[in-house]
Design a protein around this motif. Structure first.
Motif, PDB file in Angstrom:
ATOM      1  N   LYS A 140     -15.131 127.364 -26.308  1.00  0.00           N
ATOM      2  CA  LYS A 140     -16.159 126.473 -25.755  1.00  0.00           C
ATOM      3  C   LYS A 140     -15.801 126.108 -24.322  1.00  0.00           C
ATOM      4  N   GLU A 141     -14.537 125.836 -24.069  1.00  0.00           N
ATOM      5  CA  GLU A 141     -14.110 125.520 -22.710  1.00  0.00           C
ATOM      6  C   GLU A 141     -14.346 126.711 -21.781  1.00  0.00           C
ATOM      7  N   GLN A 142     -13.992 127.906 -22.244  1.00  0.00           N
ATOM      8  CA  GLN A 142     -14.212 129.102 -21.421  1.00  0.00           C
ATOM      9  C   GLN A 142     -15.709 129.345 -21.200  1.00  0.00           C
ATOM     10  N   SER A 143     -16.522 129.074 -22.206  1.00  0.00           N
ATOM     11  CA  SER A 143     -17.969 129.196 -22.057  1.00  0.00           C
ATOM     12  C   SER A 143     -18.486 128.201 -21.023  1.00  0.00           C
ATOM     13  N   ILE A 173     -18.419 120.373 -31.676  1.00  0.00           N
ATOM     14  CA  ILE A 173     -17.751 121.012 -30.535  1.00  0.00           C
ATOM     15  C   ILE A 173     -18.783 121.731 -29.674  1.00  0.00           C
ATOM     16  N   LEU A 174     -19.691 122.456 -30.310  1.00  0.00           N
ATOM     17  CA  LEU A 174     -20.674 123.244 -29.571  1.00  0.00           C
ATOM     18  C   LEU A 174     -21.690 122.369 -28.839  1.00  0.00           C
ATOM     19  N   GLN A 175     -21.853 121.130 -29.304  1.00  0.00           N
ATOM     20  CA  GLN A 175     -22.793 120.199 -28.655  1.00  0.00           C
ATOM     21  C   GLN A 175     -22.124 119.344 -27.577  1.00  0.00           C
ATOM     22  N   THR A 176     -20.808 119.483 -27.426  1.00  0.00           N
ATOM     23  CA  THR A 176     -20.063 118.604 -26.528  1.00  0.00           C
ATOM     24  C   THR A 176     -19.554 119.383 -25.331  1.00  0.00           C
ATOM     25  N   ASP A 177     -19.806 118.847 -24.136  1.00  0.00           N
ATOM     26  CA  ASP A 177     -19.251 119.457 -22.932  1.00  0.00           C
ATOM     27  C   ASP A 177     -17.738 119.259 -22.960  1.00  0.00           C
ATOM     28  N   TRP A 182     -13.021 113.259 -20.440  1.00  0.00           N
ATOM     29  CA  TRP A 182     -12.406 112.617 -19.274  1.00  0.00           C
ATOM     30  C   TRP A 182     -13.409 112.259 -18.195  1.00  0.00           C
ATOM     31  N   PHE A 183     -14.650 112.729 -18.306  1.00  0.00           N
ATOM     32  CA  PHE A 183     -15.594 112.511 -17.219  1.00  0.00           C
ATOM     33  C   PHE A 183     -16.635 111.453 -17.556  1.00  0.00           C
ATOM     34  N   GLU A 184     -17.282 111.590 -18.725  1.00  0.00           N
ATOM     35  CA  GLU A 184     -18.359 110.677 -19.085  1.00  0.00           C
ATOM     36  C   GLU A 184     -17.835 109.289 -19.429  1.00  0.00           C
TER      37      GLU A 184
END
Length: 196
Positions: A140-143, A173-177, A182-184
């Motif tokens: 997911k991170e790589q995507s 996981i797939l719905q979460t950036d 750490w950002f939102e």
């Protein structure tokens, strides 16, 4: 403790260090990302612990132990990805047996590895799912970073999940950036405080 036992334990500790130097070889095919077997095992252990705490009638200590040991043989065999495994026969049982002979808890190690490989107990199923959830998180991170092939890999990793709790977490996981942790909601991290 006699010197022979102590030496074997210390040798085991050094051998574990090889996992920090052993790359997860699948990333060569993905084209981006990298991690060591030790990096992978650390997060798998924490995912496994989390799955254990979210489940009923399972032993969290056993799950964490299974997670920590599940890839230890790779210190001797290396990490074989799905392509490698089609062409290379790895005698993991021999690696497990030889290492177990040197450890005072060798029977425990062999039993854990057998339980993991048989994948029939609820604990083993959760550990296999923790292993796949770690991969899904990496993919997911790589995507999110733009790797167009990562979603194709995620598709197959999702099919390997066995438990409902892991499937639910995979959906999340797939719905979460991958940067949201750490950002939102942490604007105060990014804007220095004005001092008067």
């Amino acid at each position: 403790m006699n010197s022979s036992v102590g030496r074997n334990i210390v040798n085991f500790f050094f051998e574990l260090g090889m996992l920090k130097k052993t790359p997860r070889s699948g990333f060569q095919f993905l084209g981006s990302g990298r991690e060591s077997v030790a990096d992978h095992s650390f997060r798998v252990a924490l995912i496994g612990y989390t799955l254990a705490r979210m489940s009923e009638n399972v032993d969290p200590f056993k799950i964490v132990s299974l997670c920590l040991f599940h890839d230890v043989p790779e210190a001797r065999t290396g990490d074989m990805n799905y392509v490698n495994k089609r062409y290379v026969d790895v005698d993991e049982k021999k690696a497990i047996h030889h290492l177990a002979e040197t450890l005072p808890f060798g029977d425990d190690f062999k039993a854990l590895m057998e339980e993991y490989r048989e994948n029939e107990t609820q604990e083993a199923k959760l550990v296999h799912d923790a292993d796949q959830l770690d991969l899904i998180l990496e993919l997911k991170e790589q995507s999110d970073l733009g790797n167009a092939y990562a979603p194709k890999w995620i598709h197959f990793a999702l099919k390997r999940l066995r438990t409902n709790i892991a499937k639910e977490l995979a959906d999340q996981i797939l719905q979460t950036d991958s940067t949201s942790w750490w950002f939102e909601g942490h604007d105060h991290w990014w804007h220095p405080h004005q001092e008067g």
